[in-house]
Design a protein around this motif. Sequence first.
Motif, PDB file in Angstrom:
ATOM      1  N   ILE A 193       0.793  -1.079  -0.104  1.00 56.88           N
ATOM      2  CA  ILE A 193      -0.001  -0.041  -0.044  1.00 56.88           C
ATOM      3  C   ILE A 193       0.916   1.287  -0.144  1.00 56.88           C
ATOM      4  N   ALA A 194       0.597   1.998  -0.819  1.00 56.67           N
ATOM      5  CA  ALA A 194       1.528   3.396  -1.046  1.00 56.67           C
ATOM      6  C   ALA A 194       1.207   4.167   0.124  1.00 56.67           C
ATOM      7  N   TRP A 195       2.414   4.810   0.707  1.00 61.73           N
ATOM      8  CA  TRP A 195       2.315   5.288   1.960  1.00 61.73           C
ATOM      9  C   TRP A 195       1.509   6.701   1.791  1.00 61.73           C
ATOM     10  N   THR A 196       1.444   7.238   0.818  1.00 60.49           N
ATOM     11  CA  THR A 196       0.579   8.421   0.524  1.00 60.49           C
ATOM     12  C   THR A 196      -0.882   8.217   0.288  1.00 60.49           C
ATOM     13  N   ARG A 197      -1.548   6.799   0.301  1.00 60.32           N
ATOM     14  CA  ARG A 197      -2.643   6.555  -0.024  1.00 60.32           C
ATOM     15  C   ARG A 197      -3.856   6.803   1.040  1.00 60.32           C
TER      16      ARG A 197
ATOM     17  N   ALA B 118      -3.149  -9.940   5.406  1.00 62.10           N
ATOM     18  CA  ALA B 118      -1.985  -9.173   5.776  1.00 62.10           C
ATOM     19  C   ALA B 118      -2.097  -7.816   4.964  1.00 62.10           C
ATOM     20  N   ALA B 119      -1.625  -6.767   5.494  1.00 66.72           N
ATOM     21  CA  ALA B 119      -1.430  -5.422   5.160  1.00 66.72           C
ATOM     22  C   ALA B 119       0.032  -4.808   5.064  1.00 66.72           C
ATOM     23  N   ALA B 120       0.382  -4.505   3.984  1.00 65.16           N
ATOM     24  CA  ALA B 120       1.996  -4.135   4.099  1.00 65.16           C
ATOM     25  C   ALA B 120       2.024  -2.654   3.429  1.00 65.16           C
ATOM     26  N   PHE B 121       2.715  -1.967   3.843  1.00 63.18           N
ATOM     27  CA  PHE B 121       2.993  -0.574   3.708  1.00 63.18           C
ATOM     28  C   PHE B 121       4.264  -0.168   2.930  1.00 63.18           C
ATOM     29  N   GLY B 122       4.219   0.671   2.093  1.00 67.28           N
ATOM     30  CA  GLY B 122       5.675   1.291   1.382  1.00 67.28           C
ATOM     31  C   GLY B 122       6.281   2.206   2.307  1.00 67.28           C
ATOM     32  N   HIS B 123       7.123   2.694   1.710  1.00 64.38           N
ATOM     33  CA  HIS B 123       7.807   4.023   2.567  1.00 64.38           C
ATOM     34  C   HIS B 123       7.572   5.149   1.881  1.00 64.38           C
TER      35      HIS B 123
END
Length: 272
Positions: free
Chosen positions: A105-109, A267-272
């Motif tokens: 998931i893009a951090w800015t989303r 699972a939920a994964a987040f970008g930087h």
Amino acid sequence: MNQKEIRLDEQAGKIADLLWQAAESGRPIDPVRELIEAVAIDGDLIGAAYRVQQRVTQRRLDAGQRLVGRKIGLTSTAVQRQLGVDSPDFGALFSVMAAGDGEEIAWTRVMQPKVEAEIALVLDRDLPHEKHTMADLIGATAYALPAIEVVGSRIANWDIRLSDTVADNASSGLFVLGSRPVTLDRLDLAGCGMVMERRGDQVSVGAGAACLGNPLNAAIWLADMLASMGTPLRAGDVLLTGALGPMVAVQPGDVFTARIEGLGCVAAAFGH
């Protein structure tokens, strides 16, 4: 609608515009509760907040977004006490809010993201009645899925009261659904345990009973509420029934895995 109601509705639209612009710009705004108080009819602050939410929902629909369900919030008695309320709230789910299981998931989303583990229900039938029974809900539910809701707030620093979060679509962000559907006859939704981990470290623990005693109770509350507002739940709708344990703040690069007894993992994964 009389002239006063028309004027107040126009003001509600302006509050909705502020929330919409905050979401579009990625810049949170000051709380809107005092603005909402000024447009309440006969002191109905929550009714005014839902009127703002409905205006934001209509803007999404007008923009071509697809409504796919609803989320229930404030199902924890501790959180209700914190906000000084005695009932849940709800918001709308759109297809653009869905993220894949384990997909980055893009951090800015999402603005100011936090996560909570939930049980999602997917409906097979409409729920149009004024008052629904447990049997109505069970009969209308196709299956359940594990879910992680990524909540977010357009209000700066999460400085919210009930009217702020209701107007802001119940502080919605994104939702992640698991991919292994399970029918209700194979589940103990009140008794099921939940553990959520951040890269292997336990960060939230709970159970189905934390959600109004049973996630199905929360779903019945929502079905009754939406039917009373003339927007009943429909076949195919996704219902996020409320948090099973404490909400956890997200940092860039975090990966969360929620395990719910009988339902498996998501699972939920987040970008930087």
